[in-house]
Design an enzyme around this catalytic site. Structure first.
Site, PDB file in Angstrom:
ATOM      1  N   GLU A 273     -22.798  12.615 -16.662  1.00  0.00           N
ATOM      2  CA  GLU A 273     -23.010  12.584 -18.112  1.00  0.00           C
ATOM      3  C   GLU A 273     -21.869  11.874 -18.842  1.00  0.00           C
ATOM      4  O   GLU A 273     -22.114  11.034 -19.710  1.00  0.00           O
ATOM      5  CB  GLU A 273     -23.166  14.015 -18.650  1.00  0.00           C
ATOM      6  CG  GLU A 273     -24.345  14.782 -18.076  1.00  0.00           C
ATOM      7  CD  GLU A 273     -25.705  14.172 -18.386  1.00  0.00           C
ATOM      8  OE1 GLU A 273     -25.788  13.286 -19.250  1.00  0.00           O
ATOM      9  OE2 GLU A 273     -26.690  14.578 -17.747  1.00  0.00           O
TER      10      GLU A 273
ATOM     11  N   GLU B  62     -30.471   6.123 -14.995  1.00  0.00           N
ATOM     12  CA  GLU B  62     -30.151   7.336 -14.247  1.00  0.00           C
ATOM     13  C   GLU B  62     -29.494   6.978 -12.913  1.00  0.00           C
ATOM     14  O   GLU B  62     -28.567   7.656 -12.468  1.00  0.00           O
ATOM     15  CB  GLU B  62     -31.402   8.178 -14.013  1.00  0.00           C
ATOM     16  CG  GLU B  62     -32.004   8.788 -15.267  1.00  0.00           C
ATOM     17  CD  GLU B  62     -31.035   9.645 -16.062  1.00  0.00           C
ATOM     18  OE1 GLU B  62     -30.116  10.245 -15.457  1.00  0.00           O
ATOM     19  OE2 GLU B  62     -31.187   9.717 -17.292  1.00  0.00           O
TER      20      GLU B  62
END
Length: 709
Positions: free
Chosen positions: A451, A509
């Site tokens: 993240e 991702e």
């Protein structure tokens, strides 16, 4: 579709149900904080019907059907079974289906985008409906036949979400079976030209071949000052769509959006500070008028609301489920800060400026300055949407991220939620004890790096306005891949998702996961999380956490092929597509770093065999080479090279399709569904109610949210 093919779509039996425990964290709040949390939670749950409509035409009716049964019998299911004349087994199978449905907010998996169907026969559904008039009415009113709950045998491609012209289903394009991918992309380009953002929209193709853009708002007309596109509501299209029109239609989900805006205003009256109050004002403006410019203002304020006791974010956020990757699903988060775990994440934020230069790209491809974000560990009270992630890095708007910043959150009670005696396929027996002892710690490290330093890094090289650049256009940066000056970049009005289109979510991702794999090899980072003293040693505790993280990624790469459909040859889940490509990177690294080990022809003994001692050399080198390409192609808008690379790395060959995938399906484990608490306001005080982690508890929790007419 034969019975064997249908069987892979059956609802999980039994489903893996876990509680999202929150009581001690909620009880620690002040009365004002509880009221703030309660009203945002209510707003989040009031978006339930929006999510259902975004999934499939039948999802809203199925929801009403389940809740009508619960409320008619007050959750006393044995009595319903008796009155309906169905078997105990049939009722059990219906309750398992209902639980998975509510856990995914729709009849397509939130993680995988494939339809799941009841194990009980259609006669069971019909008998239950006949016993409860309101349940029968829920299906009949929506003109949803019982068959809609089951496999679309005449159109198997509709068992997966995707572009309608490819035979798939997408409720982001309602009543538009003939709309094409090219038309959707043409409309997206036109909207970008008009600076009209797409996240809160659905797109409809009318019978006369024109188009309607349905805008989620609490008003049926644009506000007096006009929409984000100005005073016009009908536009003439050009190019391939010359002669066609696009009409802006306000009031999509009008009843829900109006109620949501009301609760957001109530939350604002209990805000902790002026920033929160202004943030709620912008949310209310956005949800009432349909303005995404107002929503972007709310996100700027959200980034500036540092370290709140109650963290919230709400709106049309993630675009994973739209095949075009531009329209977003409704979701709402309300959570409490876990101060103890947040300390570790804050140390990672502090260390970030020294860690970013270790990534395999130069300063030309990185933001000029790293704006330290708020990074907190949260305990979730409410997360409404089709699934709950382990971590979040938002906002997704690149201009806000680059100019103001972003926030990272790790969802602690999601990470720690466990199912008893959960099987762990594809891990060797000699690795199992180490893996079980360290996988949670490894996952926390992975989520934290993913993240903060994955999604939080990188610069998009742009022509920000005609003739203005955020790089030296007279002397462009040299690509570390070609060793030549770059020749592509983002043009005015272009965004990452508009250029990379349908692959953008999975590609990003993958890039973030590769950053996590590369930097988890840094023992100083492992020390920040409390593992080891910074000494580089793959055989100490930190080394065990590192090994568990690499094993976990490899295992996920094998399990990923569940989410690849052999008929359409289409991936159904962005993260799993990414993890498959990273496993291929491990396997192609050579030197015996990673192999798939088996002796049985049917792969029934398939496991991952990884050389722990080669992670820091062979493994890290292979990951960084792949990561460098992913990153530079993204930074430079080189979609041709990026798509070619990603298509190659996510290609599923015949061996994977015909040998590995059947074994993965045989050994697959149900994905967790979470039972969440409810809050109730009474005389200015807020009370919390939690539920049992059972099928009955899940259905009761949804029945008591006040979402049924």
């Amino acid at each position: 579709m034969d019975n064997q093919s249908q069987s892979q779509y059956y609802a999980d039996s039994p489903p893996t149900i876990v509680p999202l425990s929150i009581k001690p964290h909620f009880e620690a709040l002040t009365d004002q904080q509880k009221l703030y949390a309660h009203n945002v939670s209510r707003a989040a749950f009031l978006g339930t019907r929006i999510v259902l409509r975004q999934v499939s035409p039948e999802s809203e009716a199925i929801f009403d059907f389940i809740i009508a049964l619960q409320q008619a019998y007050h959750g006393y299911w044995p009595k319903l079974q008796e009155d309906a004349g169905v078997s105990e087994q049939a009722l059990k199978q219906f309750l398992e289906y209902a639980t998975q449905f509510l856990g995914n907010l729709g009849n397509y998996k939130g993680f995988g985008d494939s339809k799941f169907i009841p194990r009980c026969p259609p006669e069971t559904i019909e008998a239950l409906a006949s016993t409860v008039p309101k349940a029968k009415e829920a299906l009949e009113k929506s003109k949803i036949p019982v068959a809609a709950l089951y496999a679309t045998t005449d159109a198997p491609a509709k068992m997966h979400l995707g572009f309608p012209d490819k035979g798939h289903l997408s409720a982001y394009y309602p009543d538009s079976p003939h709309i094409t991918q090219d038309e959707i992309e043409q409309i997206s380009a036109f909207m970008a030209e008009k600076k009209l953002l797409p996240e809160n929209t659905r797109l409809k193709k009318t019978k006369d071949g024109n188009f309607q853009l349905l805008i989620a708002s609490g008003l049926s007309k644009p506000p007096p000052e006009g929409s984000d596109a100005g005073p016009e509501t009908v536009f003439d299209l050009s190019g391939k769509l010359h002669g066609k029109k696009l009409e802006l239609v306000f009031g999509d989900h009008i009843e829900e959006m109006a109620k949501i805006a009301l609760h957001i205003k109530k939350a604002g009256s209990n805000a902790a500070n002026d920033t929160q109050k202004r943030m709620m004002d912008e949310y209310a403006k956005s949800f009432g008028s349909g303005s995404l410019n107002a929503f972007k203002e709310s996100q700027k304020l959200w980034v500036k609301d540092i370290g709140p006791a109650v963290e919230t974010n709400i709106g049309f956020i993630e675009t994973y489920r739209d095949p075009a990757n531009v329209r977003a699903e409704w979701e709402g988060l309300v959570a409490m800060v876990n101060k103890q775990r947040t300390q570790a994440f804050q140390k990672l934020v502090d260390a970030a400026p020294s860690m970013i230069p270790k990534l395999p790209w130069g300063k030309d491809f990185e933001k000029d300055t790293f704006s330290a974000p708020d990074f907190t560990s949260l305990e979730v009270l409410t997360f409404n949407g089709s699934g709950i992630p382990a971590g979040i890095n938002i906002p997704n708007y690149d201009d806000i991220r680059q100019a103001i910043g972003f926030k990272n959150v790790s969802l602690g009670n999601v990470l720690s939620a466990k199912a008893p005696k959960e099987p762990i396929p594809f891990i060797r027996s000699e690795d199992l004890e180490l893996y079980q002892a360290n996988r949670d710690q490894a996952f926390e490290v992975q989520v934290g790096i993913h993240e903060l330093l994955g999604h939080g890094t990188g610069k998009l090289l742009q022509e920000t306005s005609p003739g203005e650049y955020n790089f030296d256009a007279s002397k462009p940066p040299v690509s570390p891949i070609t060793n030549k000056p770059i020749s592509t970049y983002y043009k005015p009005g272009q965004t990452w998702s508009s250029v990379f289109g349908g692959i953008s979510s999975s590609y990003e991702e993958c890039r973030a996961e590769c950053v996590a794999m590369a930097l988890s090899c840094d023992f100083d980072i492992l020390k920040i999380f409390g593992f080891g003293d910074g000494t580089v040693d793959v055989n100490n505790q930190a080394g065990d956490v590192l090994y568990a993280g690499y094993l976990s990624m490899a295992r996920a790469g094998i399990a990923a092929v569940e989410f690849w459909d052999p008929k359409s040859r289409k991936w159904g889940q962005a993260h799993m597509q990414a993890r498959f490509s990273i496993l291929k990177t491990f396997l192609e690294a050579g030197d015996g770093f990673t192999i798939l080990d088996y002796s049985n022809d049917d792969l029934s003994d398939l496991t991952v065999k990884m050389d722990k001692n080669k992670i820091l050399t062979v493994g890290r080198k292979a990951v960084e080479e792949y990561l460098q390409k992913l990153h530079v192609f993204k930074s430079t808008a080189d979609v041709a090279s990026g798509r070619k690379l990603y298509d190659e790395m996510t290609e599923v060959d015949e061996w994977w399709a015909s040998k590995v995938r059947p074994e993965v399906l045989r050994r697959k484990t149900p994905r967790k569904v979470f039972v969440q608490a409810n809050t109730y306001e009474k005389d200015g005080k807020v009370e919390l109610k939690e539920y049992e982690p059972t099928c009955e508890g899940m259905i009761q929790s949804w029945s008591e949210r006040g979402l049924y007419p």
